[in-house]
Design a protein around this motif. Sequence first.
Motif, PDB file in Angstrom:
ATOM      1  N   ASN A 174     -11.707  -2.115  -8.941  1.00 10.34           N
ATOM      2  CA  ASN A 174     -10.681  -1.528  -9.819  1.00 10.34           C
ATOM      3  C   ASN A 174      -9.816  -2.615 -10.450  1.00 10.34           C
ATOM      4  N   ASP A 175      -9.558  -3.681  -9.695  1.00 10.88           N
ATOM      5  CA  ASP A 175      -8.762  -4.777 -10.240  1.00 10.88           C
ATOM      6  C   ASP A 175      -9.497  -5.483 -11.368  1.00 10.88           C
ATOM      7  N   LEU A 176     -10.812  -5.604 -11.259  1.00  9.66           N
ATOM      8  CA  LEU A 176     -11.595  -6.184 -12.350  1.00  9.66           C
ATOM      9  C   LEU A 176     -11.476  -5.323 -13.598  1.00  9.66           C
ATOM     10  N   GLN A 177     -11.583  -4.012 -13.440  1.00 13.44           N
ATOM     11  CA  GLN A 177     -11.468  -3.124 -14.592  1.00 13.44           C
ATOM     12  C   GLN A 177     -10.092  -3.244 -15.229  1.00 13.44           C
ATOM     13  N   THR A 178      -9.052  -3.309 -14.399  1.00 12.17           N
ATOM     14  CA  THR A 178      -7.703  -3.479 -14.929  1.00 12.17           C
ATOM     15  C   THR A 178      -7.584  -4.786 -15.688  1.00 12.17           C
ATOM     16  N   PHE A 179      -8.123  -5.860 -15.115  1.00 14.56           N
ATOM     17  CA  PHE A 179      -8.074  -7.163 -15.771  1.00 14.56           C
ATOM     18  C   PHE A 179      -8.759  -7.124 -17.133  1.00 14.56           C
ATOM     19  N   LEU A 180      -9.911  -6.473 -17.207  1.00  9.48           N
ATOM     20  CA  LEU A 180     -10.664  -6.444 -18.459  1.00  9.48           C
ATOM     21  C   LEU A 180     -10.069  -5.496 -19.480  1.00  9.48           C
ATOM     22  N   GLU A 181      -9.566  -4.370 -19.020  1.00 10.24           N
ATOM     23  CA  GLU A 181      -9.274  -3.251 -19.919  1.00 10.24           C
ATOM     24  C   GLU A 181      -7.805  -3.105 -20.282  1.00 10.24           C
ATOM     25  N   ALA A 182      -6.892  -3.460 -19.387  1.00  9.70           N
ATOM     26  CA  ALA A 182      -5.476  -3.167 -19.599  1.00  9.70           C
ATOM     27  C   ALA A 182      -4.877  -4.033 -20.701  1.00  9.70           C
ATOM     28  N   ASP A 183      -3.872  -3.473 -21.413  1.00  8.21           N
ATOM     29  CA  ASP A 183      -3.121  -4.292 -22.353  1.00  8.21           C
ATOM     30  C   ASP A 183      -2.168  -5.188 -21.566  1.00  8.21           C
ATOM     31  N   GLU A 184      -1.505  -6.085 -22.256  1.00  9.49           N
ATOM     32  CA  GLU A 184      -0.691  -7.084 -21.565  1.00  9.49           C
ATOM     33  C   GLU A 184       0.436  -6.444 -20.762  1.00  9.49           C
ATOM     34  N   GLY A 185       1.117  -5.446 -21.343  1.00 10.44           N
ATOM     35  CA  GLY A 185       2.219  -4.798 -20.641  1.00 10.44           C
ATOM     36  C   GLY A 185       1.761  -4.080 -19.380  1.00 10.44           C
ATOM     37  N   THR A 186       0.647  -3.362 -19.487  1.00  6.62           N
ATOM     38  CA  THR A 186       0.118  -2.647 -18.320  1.00  6.62           C
ATOM     39  C   THR A 186      -0.311  -3.617 -17.231  1.00  6.62           C
ATOM     40  N   LEU A 187      -0.964  -4.699 -17.616  1.00  7.30           N
ATOM     41  CA  LEU A 187      -1.399  -5.683 -16.622  1.00  7.30           C
ATOM     42  C   LEU A 187      -0.197  -6.287 -15.912  1.00  7.30           C
ATOM     43  N   ARG A 188       0.877  -6.556 -16.657  1.00  6.94           N
ATOM     44  CA  ARG A 188       2.078  -7.122 -16.040  1.00  6.94           C
ATOM     45  C   ARG A 188       2.650  -6.158 -15.008  1.00  6.94           C
ATOM     46  N   GLN A 189       2.676  -4.860 -15.329  1.00  5.94           N
ATOM     47  CA  GLN A 189       3.186  -3.864 -14.390  1.00  5.94           C
ATOM     48  C   GLN A 189       2.298  -3.762 -13.151  1.00  5.94           C
ATOM     49  N   VAL A 190       0.990  -3.777 -13.358  1.00 11.61           N
ATOM     50  CA  VAL A 190       0.053  -3.682 -12.227  1.00 11.61           C
ATOM     51  C   VAL A 190       0.219  -4.888 -11.303  1.00 11.61           C
ATOM     52  N   LYS A 191       0.385  -6.069 -11.873  1.00 15.07           N
ATOM     53  CA  LYS A 191       0.580  -7.266 -11.055  1.00 15.07           C
ATOM     54  C   LYS A 191       1.858  -7.170 -10.233  1.00 15.07           C
ATOM     55  N   GLN A 192       2.923  -6.623 -10.821  1.00 13.99           N
ATOM     56  CA  GLN A 192       4.174  -6.470 -10.086  1.00 13.99           C
ATOM     57  C   GLN A 192       4.025  -5.454  -8.963  1.00 13.99           C
ATOM     58  N   VAL A 193       3.352  -4.330  -9.253  1.00 12.32           N
ATOM     59  CA  VAL A 193       3.132  -3.308  -8.226  1.00 12.32           C
ATOM     60  C   VAL A 193       2.294  -3.874  -7.077  1.00 12.32           C
ATOM     61  N   ALA A 194       1.259  -4.663  -7.412  1.00 12.77           N
ATOM     62  CA  ALA A 194       0.412  -5.254  -6.377  1.00 12.77           C
ATOM     63  C   ALA A 194       1.217  -6.201  -5.497  1.00 12.77           C
ATOM     64  N   PHE A 195       2.123  -6.960  -6.101  1.00 12.21           N
ATOM     65  CA  PHE A 195       2.969  -7.867  -5.328  1.00 12.21           C
ATOM     66  C   PHE A 195       3.883  -7.095  -4.386  1.00 12.21           C
ATOM     67  N   GLU A 196       4.510  -6.037  -4.891  1.00 12.33           N
ATOM     68  CA  GLU A 196       5.405  -5.231  -4.058  1.00 12.33           C
ATOM     69  C   GLU A 196       4.628  -4.524  -2.949  1.00 12.33           C
ATOM     70  N   LEU A 197       3.408  -4.095  -3.242  1.00 16.96           N
ATOM     71  CA  LEU A 197       2.592  -3.418  -2.239  1.00 16.96           C
ATOM     72  C   LEU A 197       2.240  -4.359  -1.096  1.00 16.96           C
ATOM     73  N   ARG A 198       1.923  -5.609  -1.415  1.00 18.86           N
ATOM     74  CA  ARG A 198       1.622  -6.569  -0.358  1.00 18.86           C
ATOM     75  C   ARG A 198       2.830  -6.799   0.544  1.00 18.86           C
ATOM     76  N   GLN A 199       4.013  -6.874  -0.067  1.00 19.19           N
ATOM     77  CA  GLN A 199       5.224  -7.042   0.725  1.00 19.19           C
ATOM     78  C   GLN A 199       5.469  -5.832   1.621  1.00 19.19           C
ATOM     79  N   GLN A 200       5.246  -4.638   1.078  1.00 15.96           N
ATOM     80  CA  GLN A 200       5.465  -3.413   1.842  1.00 15.96           C
ATOM     81  C   GLN A 200       4.482  -3.307   3.005  1.00 15.96           C
TER      82      GLN A 200
END
Length: 467
Positions: A174-200
Motif C-alpha cells: 500500500n505504501d508503494l501505491q501511495t508513493f506512486l499515485e498520491a499528489d504531493e499534499g496527500t503524500l506529505r499527510q500520509v508520511k506524517q500519519v505514518a510517523f505519528e503511528l510509529r510513535q503511538q
Amino acid sequence: STQSTGTTSVAWMEPVTFPPLKSDPFENVFSDLSLDRATAAAAEHVGNAGEWWEQTYGAGEQATIAVDKPPSKLSVSVSDPMLQGEGMSAYVSYKVNTRTRLPQYAQQEFTSVRRYSDFAWLHQQLQYPNVVIPPLPDKAVTGNLDPNFVAVRRHGLDRFLKRVVSHPVLQFSNDLQTFLEADEGTLRQVKQVAFELRQQQVCNSLENGGIARWVKEAFQTVSNAWEAPEEFSDRGYTEQRRRNRDMHERAGELRRFSSRLVDARRDLAETHAALGAEMRVAASAEKGHVQNGMTLLGGSCSDVSVLLREQALLDDLQLNSVVTEAMGYCCAVEDLCKNREKAVVTLQTSRTIHQEKILAQGKNVRTSGDPLSLARAGSMIDEIYEAATQEADHERVFADLVESMQEELDQWHVLREQEYRRMMLQFAKTSRDYYAKIASKWQDTLDGLVQEFDNSPSNGSHAYETI
C-alpha cells in the motif's frame, strides 16, 4: 497526467533525446539528462550497448542479464531530474512514471514528482521481515547537486524502484501505491500519519506490559548470543550468513578501489583540461609552427579530458554503482538474518510466558483454603489461552520466515551473479573502447605535429627522428 510539485520548478538542464533502443540494459540512463559534452558522448556510448549485447551474446542472453525489467502489470521509471528552489533549500526532484494494469490503481498511466526523501520514506516503510528489501542509493552529505552525482543517483533510484515493483510481495505494498499515485499534499499527510503511528505503537507497547516482555526478550537475546539454542541451530543458515558478511567485506574493498579509479579519471580529466587551456595561452605568445603545434596539442588535451570524463561517468554507473548496490543487498540480507534472530527470541519469550502462566495457575490451585487464589486460578484461563495463541502465532511466523528466507537468498544470489557478470563485461568493453579512442586521438595529434614540423624550414631532420 503530471502532478505539480507546488513549487517553482527550474529545469535541471535542457533535455536531450537519444534514439530509442531495443533491449538496452542501460535504458534511460542518460536519455533524460543533458549535462555537458562528456555526458552526451557517454550517452551515445551507452546507446550502442544494446546492439553490442545482441551481436555478441544474442538477444536471449541479454534478456536474461537485464534482470531489473519489471513485470508487465506494473512498470516504473525515474527520469527528468529537476532543480527545485534556490540556495541552501535547493534540491533535485525526479519524475516517477508509472504504467499499470493492476485494478487498485485509479489510472493506467500517470506521472508524479518525487525527491530523494520520498524514496527514503518508501524504503523505510517497506518493513517486511521475510523479504530482502532492495537497497536505496546512498545519501549524500554534500555535493548532491553535482551533475555527475545526479546522473548516478537517478539511475540508482530507477533501479531501486524497478526492483521493488518486480518483487512478488513488495509490488502490492500500500505504501508503494501511495508513493506512486498520491499528489504531493496527500503524500506529505500520509508520511506524517505514518510517523505519528510509529510513535503511538511504541507508547502502546510500553503501556500494555511491553516493558516486562522487552526485559524478557533482552535477556533471551543475551542468552542466545552466549549459547545458541540447539532447536534453532542451522548449519546451512550459519554458513550463508558468514558468506554474506564476507561478500559485504569484499564488495566494500571493490567499491573503495572503483571509487578511487573514478576519482583518478576525473582528476586526470581536469588536469588534461587545465593543460590544454594553458597550452593554448602559451601558443598565443608564439608564432609559426610552434604556435600551431601548441594549439593542436592544447586542443587534443581538451578532447582527451572529455573522453576521460565520459569514461569516469561510465565507470561510476557500470562498476561503482553495481558494487555499491551489492553492499546494500548484503546489508539487507544481514537485516533478514537479524529478523530471524528476533523471531527466535520472540518465540522463545512467548513460550516462557505461556509456561509461567501455567505454573502460576497451578500454584494458585494448590493453595488450598484460599478462595482468592482459586478465583485467580480461574481468571487465568483466558490469559493462558491468549499466551498459547501468541506462541502458536509466533511459531508460524518463524516457520514462514525460514521458508521464505531461503527463497529470498536464492533469488539474491542469482541477481548478484547476473549483475556482476554484466558489470565485468561492460567495464571491459568500456575500457577497451575508451583506451582505443584516446590512443587514436594521440595518434592523430602525433601525425599532425609531425606534418607541422616537417614543413618547418628550421626542422633540420625528419620529425620522427627527433622523437
